[in-house]
Design an enzyme around this catalytic site. Structure first.
Site, mmCIF file in Angstrom:
data_model
loop_
_atom_site.group_PDB
_atom_site.id
_atom_site.type_symbol
_atom_site.label_atom_id
_atom_site.label_comp_id
_atom_site.label_asym_id
_atom_site.label_seq_id
_atom_site.Cartn_x
_atom_site.Cartn_y
_atom_site.Cartn_z
ATOM 1 C CE LYS A 145 -3.842 -1.018 3.019
ATOM 2 N NZ LYS A 145 -4.463 -0.462 4.220
ATOM 3 C CG ASP A 166 -9.514 -0.271 6.692
ATOM 4 O OD1 ASP A 166 -8.516 -0.671 7.324
ATOM 5 O OD2 ASP A 166 -10.546 -0.949 6.573
ATOM 6 C CG ASP A 188 -2.926 -6.791 -6.190
ATOM 7 O OD1 ASP A 188 -4.096 -6.370 -6.108
ATOM 8 O OD2 ASP A 188 -1.936 -6.073 -5.987
HETATM 9 P P1 ITT Z 1 -2.396 -0.811 7.311
HETATM 10 O O1 ITT Z 1 -3.609 -0.968 8.181
HETATM 11 O O2 ITT Z 1 -1.138 -0.600 8.078
HETATM 12 O O3 ITT Z 1 -2.597 0.194 6.226
HETATM 13 P P2 ITT Z 1 -3.145 -3.466 6.432
HETATM 14 O O4 ITT Z 1 -2.535 -4.440 5.469
HETATM 15 O O5 ITT Z 1 -3.472 -4.000 7.797
HETATM 16 O O6 ITT Z 1 -2.155 -2.211 6.542
HETATM 17 P P3 ITT Z 1 -5.956 -3.081 5.921
HETATM 18 O O7 ITT Z 1 -6.340 -3.268 7.340
HETATM 19 O O8 ITT Z 1 -6.622 -1.978 5.158
HETATM 20 O O9 ITT Z 1 -4.395 -2.801 5.778
HETATM 21 O O10 ITT Z 1 -6.147 -4.443 5.194
HETATM 22 C C1 ITT Z 1 -6.473 -4.517 3.846
HETATM 23 C C2 ITT Z 1 -6.029 -5.840 3.264
HETATM 24 O O11 ITT Z 1 -6.783 -6.035 2.053
HETATM 25 C C3 ITT Z 1 -4.569 -5.774 2.861
HETATM 26 O O12 ITT Z 1 -3.737 -6.369 3.820
HETATM 27 C C4 ITT Z 1 -4.552 -6.528 1.537
HETATM 28 O O13 ITT Z 1 -4.262 -7.835 1.736
HETATM 29 C C5 ITT Z 1 -5.959 -6.421 1.013
HETATM 30 N N1 ITT Z 1 -5.912 -5.413 -0.046
HETATM 31 C C6 ITT Z 1 -6.266 -4.113 0.030
HETATM 32 N N2 ITT Z 1 -5.989 -3.468 -1.104
HETATM 33 C C7 ITT Z 1 -5.453 -4.394 -1.922
HETATM 34 C C8 ITT Z 1 -4.943 -4.342 -3.229
HETATM 35 O O14 ITT Z 1 -4.880 -3.215 -3.911
HETATM 36 N N3 ITT Z 1 -4.481 -5.469 -3.752
HETATM 37 C C9 ITT Z 1 -4.505 -6.612 -3.070
HETATM 38 N N4 ITT Z 1 -4.930 -6.752 -1.831
HETATM 39 C C10 ITT Z 1 -5.412 -5.640 -1.256
#
Ligand code: ITT
Length: 211
Positions: free
Chosen positions: A20, A76, A165
């Site tokens: 991210k 998020d 992804d």
């Molecule tokens: P932060 O809270 O520190 O930002 P996190 O990985 O815990 O990191 P989230 O709670 O938002 O973030 O979790 C979202 C999950 O959804 C993330 O870990 C990815 O696995 C998945 N995800 C979100 N956007 C994605 C993308 O563009 N491509 C693939 N997977 C994605």
């Protein structure tokens, strides 16, 4: 008319997810914003106690803005699978466990789809959601949300990107997000008007706070 606040000067990117972070840095790059990550600043990770993407984005942005005394930008996001009533949704990161094993999380989704006999692409629709929040230390907030629709493929394809992804085939495309460069996944001009959930949400935020 709502007055939006412009993002100027230094901005904390309130994520500890390297995939991210790379995308958020790329999206901000054309605007000349000086971005520093929560990890670089040694900021902790707040507990994501919200029940919506927007609530959790806000928790992360507000915590980082208060800790760093700088505006903070949080995402998020997650994958919502229609045949699984929107799961894993806000629990997308948690489904990968402490080991952040997204191969296992994708396999778990596939097991559940197979149990439901979802073999046809029409039964395998899903969407990614991205809620973005910028919080300032004085309490001001700017918030947007967007989604990207597609279907889930099995087995996963490609080694680019992160998280889910490789399993996600965006609507109207023949390659998964895992088979695209980050530039293709963003799908921003001159290539498109925004393809990924995060790029689409960012376009809205940029119109409000960066244009
Ligand atoms: P932060 O809270 O520190 O930002 P996190 O990985 O815990 O990191 P989230 O709670 O938002 O973030 O979790 C979202 C999950 O959804 C993330 O870990 C990815 O696995 C998945 N995800 C979100 N956007 C994605 C993308 O563009 N491509 C693939 N997977 C994605």
């Amino acid at each position: 008319m709502t007055t939006h606040r412009r993002i100027t000067g230094r901005l904390v990117i309130a994520t500890h997810n390297p995939g991210k972070l790379a995308e958020m840095r790329e999206l901000l790059a054309p605007y000349g914003v000086e971005a520093v990550s929560a990890t670089e600043l040694g900021l902790g990770e707040p507990e994501e106690t919200g029940t919506t993407f927007q609530a959790n984005a806000r928790i992360k942005a507000v915590a980082a803005a208060n800790a760093a005394q700088l505006p903070a930008f949080a995402d998020d996001s997650g994958l919502a699978v229609d045949a699984l009533d929107g799961q894993p949704g806000i629990y997308s990161a948690r489904w990968a466990g402490e080991a952040k094993d997204f191969a296992a999380a994708m396999a778990q989704i596939e097991r559940l789809l197979q149990e439901r006999g979802a073999t046809d692409p029409a039964q395998r629709t899903a969407h990614f959601v991205s809620a973005l929040c910028v919080a300032w230390p004085d309490g001001h907030l700017e918030e947007v949300e967007a989604r990207a629709d597609g279907t889930l493929v099995w087995p996963p394809r490609g080694s680019a990107g992160f998280g889910y992804d490789p399993a996600f085939l965006p609507e109207g495309h023949t390659r998964t997000f895992g088979e695209m460069t980050s530039i293709e996944k963003h799908g921003l001009p001159p290539l498109g008007l925004g393809l990924s959930h995060r790029a689409r949400a960012f376009v809205k935020l940029a119109e409000m706070c960066l244009a």
